[in-house]
Motif scaffolding. Structure first.
Motif, mmCIF file in Angstrom:
data_model
loop_
_atom_site.group_PDB
_atom_site.id
_atom_site.type_symbol
_atom_site.label_atom_id
_atom_site.label_comp_id
_atom_site.label_asym_id
_atom_site.label_seq_id
_atom_site.Cartn_x
_atom_site.Cartn_y
_atom_site.Cartn_z
ATOM 1 N N VAL A 30 39.692 35.617 39.821
ATOM 2 C CA VAL A 30 38.625 34.698 39.419
ATOM 3 C C VAL A 30 37.539 35.424 38.633
ATOM 4 O O VAL A 30 36.921 34.847 37.722
ATOM 5 N N TYR A 31 37.302 36.688 38.954
ATOM 6 C CA TYR A 31 36.271 37.430 38.236
ATOM 7 C C TYR A 31 36.631 37.596 36.757
ATOM 8 O O TYR A 31 35.778 37.490 35.875
ATOM 9 N N HIS A 32 37.900 37.832 36.504
ATOM 10 C CA HIS A 32 38.322 38.109 35.134
ATOM 11 C C HIS A 32 38.763 36.869 34.360
ATOM 12 O O HIS A 32 38.877 36.927 33.123
ATOM 13 N N HIS A 33 38.984 35.751 35.047
ATOM 14 C CA HIS A 33 39.522 34.578 34.347
ATOM 15 C C HIS A 33 38.690 33.298 34.497
ATOM 16 O O HIS A 33 38.990 32.307 33.832
ATOM 17 N N VAL A 34 37.668 33.308 35.362
ATOM 18 C CA VAL A 34 36.838 32.117 35.537
ATOM 19 C C VAL A 34 35.381 32.506 35.300
ATOM 20 O O VAL A 34 34.758 33.145 36.150
ATOM 21 N N PRO A 35 34.816 32.142 34.156
ATOM 22 C CA PRO A 35 33.432 32.530 33.838
ATOM 23 C C PRO A 35 32.420 32.142 34.912
ATOM 24 O O PRO A 35 31.480 32.897 35.180
ATOM 25 N N PHE A 36 32.620 30.984 35.545
ATOM 26 C CA PHE A 36 31.696 30.541 36.595
ATOM 27 C C PHE A 36 31.595 31.582 37.696
ATOM 28 O O PHE A 36 30.496 31.962 38.124
ATOM 29 N N TYR A 37 32.748 32.048 38.191
ATOM 30 C CA TYR A 37 32.737 33.017 39.282
ATOM 31 C C TYR A 37 32.214 34.377 38.807
ATOM 32 O O TYR A 37 31.483 35.062 39.541
ATOM 33 N N ARG A 38 32.573 34.769 37.607
ATOM 34 C CA ARG A 38 32.083 36.062 37.103
ATOM 35 C C ARG A 38 30.559 36.057 37.037
ATOM 36 O O ARG A 38 29.905 37.033 37.442
ATOM 37 N N GLU A 39 29.982 34.963 36.549
ATOM 38 C CA GLU A 39 28.525 34.871 36.481
ATOM 39 C C GLU A 39 27.894 34.901 37.861
ATOM 40 O O GLU A 39 26.872 35.572 38.076
ATOM 41 N N ARG A 40 28.494 34.198 38.791
ATOM 42 C CA ARG A 40 27.946 34.163 40.156
ATOM 43 C C ARG A 40 28.040 35.538 40.816
ATOM 44 O O ARG A 40 27.119 35.961 41.522
ATOM 45 N N PHE A 41 29.165 36.219 40.621
ATOM 46 C CA PHE A 41 29.319 37.553 41.199
ATOM 47 C C PHE A 41 28.326 38.533 40.572
ATOM 48 O O PHE A 41 27.721 39.356 41.265
ATOM 49 N N ASP A 42 28.183 38.433 39.253
ATOM 50 C CA ASP A 42 27.256 39.330 38.565
ATOM 51 C C ASP A 42 25.826 39.110 39.041
ATOM 52 O O ASP A 42 25.052 40.061 39.233
ATOM 53 N N GLU A 43 25.459 37.843 39.250
ATOM 54 C CA GLU A 43 24.117 37.530 39.748
ATOM 55 C C GLU A 43 23.868 38.157 41.115
ATOM 56 O O GLU A 43 22.751 38.545 41.439
ATOM 57 N N ALA A 44 24.952 38.225 41.913
ATOM 58 C CA ALA A 44 24.830 38.808 43.252
ATOM 59 C C ALA A 44 25.027 40.319 43.240
ATOM 60 O O ALA A 44 24.946 40.970 44.296
ATOM 61 N N GLY A 45 25.280 40.880 42.045
ATOM 62 C CA GLY A 45 25.485 42.321 41.940
ATOM 63 C C GLY A 45 26.793 42.781 42.547
ATOM 64 O O GLY A 45 26.890 43.902 43.063
ATOM 65 N N LEU A 46 27.828 41.921 42.468
ATOM 66 C CA LEU A 46 29.110 42.226 43.087
ATOM 67 C C LEU A 46 30.189 42.425 42.039
ATOM 68 O O LEU A 46 30.164 41.799 40.972
ATOM 69 N N ARG A 47 31.170 43.271 42.372
ATOM 70 C CA ARG A 47 32.358 43.469 41.556
ATOM 71 C C ARG A 47 33.577 43.324 42.474
ATOM 72 O O ARG A 47 33.477 43.508 43.699
ATOM 73 N N PRO A 48 34.736 42.995 41.909
ATOM 74 C CA PRO A 48 35.928 42.850 42.746
ATOM 75 C C PRO A 48 36.193 44.055 43.638
ATOM 76 O O PRO A 48 36.645 43.906 44.786
ATOM 77 N N GLY A 49 35.884 45.263 43.142
ATOM 78 C CA GLY A 49 36.136 46.464 43.932
ATOM 79 C C GLY A 49 35.263 46.598 45.165
ATOM 80 O O GLY A 49 35.498 47.466 46.012
ATOM 81 N N ASP A 50 34.246 45.729 45.280
ATOM 82 C CA ASP A 50 33.361 45.797 46.442
ATOM 83 C C ASP A 50 33.984 45.156 47.681
ATOM 84 O O ASP A 50 33.440 45.283 48.782
ATOM 85 N N ILE A 51 35.086 44.441 47.505
ATOM 86 C CA ILE A 51 35.748 43.791 48.644
ATOM 87 C C ILE A 51 36.749 44.764 49.242
ATOM 88 O O ILE A 51 37.851 44.987 48.709
ATOM 89 N N ASN A 52 36.386 45.339 50.367
ATOM 90 C CA ASN A 52 37.238 46.331 51.034
ATOM 91 C C ASN A 52 37.630 45.925 52.449
ATOM 92 O O ASN A 52 38.395 46.620 53.106
ATOM 93 N N SER A 53 37.055 44.824 52.919
ATOM 94 C CA SER A 53 37.409 44.311 54.245
ATOM 95 C C SER A 53 37.219 42.796 54.229
ATOM 96 O O SER A 53 36.551 42.255 53.338
ATOM 97 N N LEU A 54 37.794 42.112 55.206
ATOM 98 C CA LEU A 54 37.624 40.656 55.278
ATOM 99 C C LEU A 54 36.162 40.296 55.494
ATOM 100 O O LEU A 54 35.695 39.262 55.017
ATOM 101 N N ALA A 55 35.433 41.134 56.199
ATOM 102 C CA ALA A 55 34.015 40.863 56.462
ATOM 103 C C ALA A 55 33.198 40.873 55.174
ATOM 104 O O ALA A 55 32.155 40.216 55.085
ATOM 105 N N ASP A 56 33.689 41.583 54.151
ATOM 106 C CA ASP A 56 32.951 41.666 52.895
ATOM 107 C C ASP A 56 32.867 40.326 52.176
ATOM 108 O O ASP A 56 32.045 40.158 51.272
ATOM 109 N N ILE A 57 33.710 39.402 52.571
ATOM 110 C CA ILE A 57 33.675 38.091 51.916
ATOM 111 C C ILE A 57 32.319 37.412 52.101
ATOM 112 O O ILE A 57 31.899 36.582 51.291
#
Length: 437
Positions: A30-57
């Motif tokens: 979703v980060y690389h193919h859905v602009p909506f999610y990429r913008e939301r993640f960027d606003e939160a200062g998150l990147r896909p690599g930040d997800i390392n556990s289920l709790a990180d969701i």
């Protein structure tokens, strides 16, 4: 695969490892193919690599139905339209539907999950299954249809309505499984009796798979008594998949969630904080395998409790209690989602009515009835009767085009409906008092 012993009966550790792998893949997609999610993640200062556990969701932003509506129709799709082989849609508060898409692989997954659901409910290849859900943009009809076929059942695509014919088909085809809303199942029992049949003796029905609207344990018992069947409940929503998200086994001790395909959270609807399993809260789903329309932390507004205790059937997947309510004001009328704001938006577009209206929801027998009282201006009400008839017809037709159900419309004189200086009470739902629920 209909029976997936590895994922339905495996250990929590194995399941959570699979979930984490699939969660990482979904977040990256979703980060690389859905602009909506990429913008939301960027606003939160998150990147896909930040997800390392289920709790990180929990660091990821929620997705709401408003987000889906604002990105109508295809802006949340994660694949090109050439790869989308089907679309479905559900109602929205403004009349614009929430559109969901499926790739060929998505449809295969969906079929597997609905097949899994109907199998755990007790359907086998020996059954003749009559689908009395409407077919069309609604996910219920097609979703159950293909799942039942994959489970080996003989499917009768009867669709909704035409109740006497439904009974005729049940009698002539030897229907053993009924798929419908629970209220329609009760109504069909009445129809059968009016046709001179005893539903318990003259028909071969043995099991019912019901969904599309909330229903009580008292209604379950009444359905089982009237039809002499096992009545099971299932849970699904178009935004997440459709039917196949969760369903009951023979013990009816909660809905088994397809956790290998969906990550479930329970949150406090006020704070958005996770309350964990075993506590009541709002259900939040993240899809783990969808290609065309993945969703991240979708707030369902459904209130329930989730537990991870092993079921007597042997499955170890989490189970959710029957949904007890919603955090919003949505009405469910005969399996169709209806929002008061939808009705208001229709009325406000029609010339010759005032902004004052009232919504009455009742139950006649076992079917929900929607009645809308609409005030008209003095000059309109004192005009010719034919003009009022035409206005009433116009309102009915417009409501049907938006809601996909028929509503009774009653035009009333000016100043008939209650006024208030505070928040207007528009909806009067009498179903609970009528049913003693």
């Amino acid at each position: 695969m209909i029976w997936d012993e590895t994922n339905e009966c495996g250990s929590r550790t194995q399941l959570e490892e699979l979930q984490l792998t699939r969660l990482k893949e979904t977040v990256n997609r979703v980060y690389h193919h859905v602009p909506f999610y990429r913008e939301r993640f960027d606003e939160a200062g998150l990147r896909p690599g930040d997800i390392n556990s289920l709790a990180d969701i929990q660091a990821l932003p929620f997705t709401t139905k408003d987000d889906l509506r604002e990105n109508y129709p295809f802006k949340l799709f994660a694949v090109p339209m050439e790869q989308v082989v089907r679309v479905h849609a559900s109602s929205g508060t403004t009349g614009k539907p929430v559109v969901v898409g499926y790739t060929a692989k998505d449809l295969d997954t969906w079929t597997d999950l609905t097949a899994r659901m109907v199998t755990l409910a007790g359907v086998t290849a020996k059954d003749v299954a009559q689908v009395a859900f409407g077919y069309g943009l609604f996910t219920g009809g097609f979703g159950l249809h293909y799942g039942l076929e994959r489970a080996g059942a003989t499917v009768v695509p009867a669709s909704g309505g035409n109740s006497e014919k439904q009974i005729m088909l049940m009698q002539d085809f030897g229907t053993t499984a009924l798929i419908s809303t629970p209220t329609y199942a009760l109504y069909l029992a009445e129809v059968a009796q009016k046709m001179g049949l005893d539903p318990r003796k003259d028909l071969k029905l043995r099991i019912g798979l019901f969904g599309g609207e909330p229903w009580t344990e008292e209604m379950r018992r009444e359905i089982e008594q009237r039809w002499d069947i096992k009545a099971t409940d299932n849970y699904g929503l178009s935004e997440v998949l459709g039917p196949g998200v969760a369903g009951e086994c023979q013990y009816a001790a909660g809905h088994h969630i397809a956790e290998d395909h969906f990550l479930i959270e329970v949150i406090d609807p006020e704070t958005g904080k996770n309350v964990g399993f075993g506590e009541e809260g709002e259900l939040v789903f993240t899809s783990l395998t969808k290609e065309a329309f993945p969703v991240i932390r979708f707030r369902t507004k459904d209130i329930s409790i989730v537990n991870v205790e092993q079921c007597r059937c042997g499955r170890t997947t989490a189970r959710m209690r029957k949904v007890t309510g919603r955090t919003d004001d949505m009405l469910i009328i005969r399996g169709v989602n209806v929002f008061p704001s939808q009705i208001e938006s229709v009325l406000m577009e029609i010339e010759g009515v005032t902004p004052h209206y009232r919504i009455n929801v009742t139950r006649r027998g076992y079917l929900d009835e929607l009645e809308i009282l609409v005030e008209v201006p003095e000059q309109k009400f004192s005009g010719r009767f034919k003009e009022l008839e035409l206005l009433e017809t116009k309102i009915k037709q417009k409501l049907h085009s938006v809601l996909s159900i028929n509503a009774k419309v009653r035009l009333v004189e000016p100043h008939t409906l209650e006024r208030t200086s505070g928040k207007a009470k528009r909806v009067y739902d009498y179903r609970k008092s009528e049913r003693g629920a």
